[in-house]
Design an enzyme around this catalytic site. Structure first.
Site, mmCIF file in Angstrom:
data_model
loop_
_atom_site.group_PDB
_atom_site.id
_atom_site.type_symbol
_atom_site.label_atom_id
_atom_site.label_comp_id
_atom_site.label_asym_id
_atom_site.label_seq_id
_atom_site.Cartn_x
_atom_site.Cartn_y
_atom_site.Cartn_z
ATOM 1 C CB ALA A 32 2.374 0.058 -11.125
ATOM 2 C CG LEU A 33 6.260 5.098 -11.088
ATOM 3 C CD1 LEU A 33 7.395 6.003 -11.544
ATOM 4 C CD2 LEU A 33 6.241 4.978 -9.569
ATOM 5 C CG ASP A 35 -1.338 11.829 -12.415
ATOM 6 O OD1 ASP A 35 -0.290 11.670 -13.064
ATOM 7 O OD2 ASP A 35 -2.416 12.167 -12.941
ATOM 8 N N GLY A 36 -0.307 10.027 -8.178
ATOM 9 C CA GLY A 36 -0.069 10.097 -6.747
ATOM 10 C C GLY A 36 1.408 10.023 -6.426
ATOM 11 C CG HIS A 37 3.736 6.533 -7.313
ATOM 12 N ND1 HIS A 37 2.989 5.696 -8.107
ATOM 13 C CD2 HIS A 37 3.975 5.856 -6.156
ATOM 14 C CE1 HIS A 37 2.784 4.563 -7.458
ATOM 15 N NE2 HIS A 37 3.368 4.629 -6.282
ATOM 16 C CD GLN A 61 5.965 -3.964 0.729
ATOM 17 O OE1 GLN A 61 7.089 -3.493 0.911
ATOM 18 N NE2 GLN A 61 4.913 -3.200 0.487
ATOM 19 N N GLY A 149 2.620 8.639 1.008
ATOM 20 C CA GLY A 149 1.241 9.077 0.915
ATOM 21 C C GLY A 149 0.419 8.588 2.095
ATOM 22 C CG ASP A 152 -0.314 2.571 1.632
ATOM 23 O OD1 ASP A 152 -1.010 1.550 1.640
ATOM 24 O OD2 ASP A 152 0.124 3.091 0.588
ATOM 25 N NE ARG A 189 -2.525 -4.773 -4.107
ATOM 26 C CZ ARG A 189 -1.468 -4.483 -3.362
ATOM 27 N NH1 ARG A 189 -1.221 -3.225 -3.070
ATOM 28 N NH2 ARG A 189 -0.674 -5.444 -2.902
#
Length: 282
Positions: A32-33, A35-37, A61, A149, A152, A189
């Site tokens: 679910a990529l 721009d942060g990825h 997890q 990132g 988390d 999410r």
């Protein structure tokens, strides 16, 4: 762009890269990529000869089976996003069997108490699952550096501890939180949010920003009470927890101490969707 589904296939390619003394940057994702990825991938590309991106929704997890089943998955779309970004990226998209074999279970880890704070209080076994899958992925990809990132942040600290526990040579690189213009931290999410929830969600960062502004002049109790009051006014968002914690051990505080770094952490529900964020306070 090369896409690997089998563990042995990518391990063979990695072995060749190691013989060529190539540096490997690794970006682990659950797909679910966004721009942060891609910001992590960009940094990895700038600092390494080769970049590997994993796409794997790790079942161990998730303490909530419904959350696991609803987690957004679209491998074809993710591969298109990556190939448009760079054709040089290597992608590892395994099945659970390729990672875990016949028994999909997590190893129990002692992260010196980091696993019991904040997320650990609300997601039983979560960090055992994170540690287990990353040990497998680091073993398979043999990265020089791995990129995470700071959204988390607790996970980032635990991954650093994992590398020490397992005596791995990979360097863990933390990267700034990537945000939408509204301030909302990018997350896979977010795709599950309804339009009205998406409109309300930037309140999370707005509150964190105010917390940072107030931290120097107001008490922890006063700030925490104010945060609770703000969410009571917003019907679409439900506060799960807000904590101010020491960066060193992630233990929440009631009083500030001199010469100590602190961070504010928050978890909020928008309907069924759980959103987390954090901010450095000093």
């Amino acid at each position: 762009m090369r896409v690997f589904k089998k563990r042995l296939d990518i391990e063979n390619d990695v072995a060749v890269l190691q013989k060529q003394n190539k540096t490997i940057g690794f970006v682990p994702t659950m797909g679910a990529l966004h721009d942060g990825h891609l910001a992590l991938v960009k940094k990895a590309m700038a600092e390494n000869d080769v970049v590997i991106v994993s796409i794997f929704v790790n079942p161990t997890q998730f303490n909530n089976s419904e959350d696991l089943s609803k987690y957004p998955r679209n491998l074809d779309q993710d591969l298109t996003i990556l190939s448009n970004f760079s054709s040089e990226i290597m992608v590892f998209a395994p099945s659970p069997e390729e990672i875990y074999g016949t028994e999909t279970v997590a190893t129990s880890y002692d992260f010196e108490g980091l696993e019991h704070e904040m997320e650990g209080k609300f997601r039983s076994g979560h960090f055992d699952g994170v540690g287990t899958v990353l040990k497998h992925l680091f073993t398979i990809t043999s990265p020089t550096k791995a990129y995470f990132g700071e959204k988390d942040f607790q996970q980032l600290q635990i991954v650093k501890k994992l590398v020490a526990i397992e005596n791995m040579s990979v360097t863990i690189v933390g990267c700034p939180i990537y945000r939408e213009e509204s301030g909302l931290a990018l997350s896979s999410r977010n795709k599950r949010l309804l339009p009205e929830q998406l409109k309300a969600a930037p309140l999370i960062y707005k509150i964190l920003t105010q917390v940072k502004n107030d931290f120097g002049t107001k008490s922890v109790t006063t700030i925490s009470d104010w945060v609770s009051q703000q969410f009571q006014k917003e019907a679409l968002l439900t506060l799960e927890y807000f904590e101010i914690a020491k960066v060193s051990d992630l233990k929440s505080i009631k009083r500030k101490q001199k010469n100590t770094n602190y961070r504010a952490f928050i978890a909020v529900f928008a309907g069924e969707v759980r959103l987390i964020d954090n901010i450095a306070l000093n």
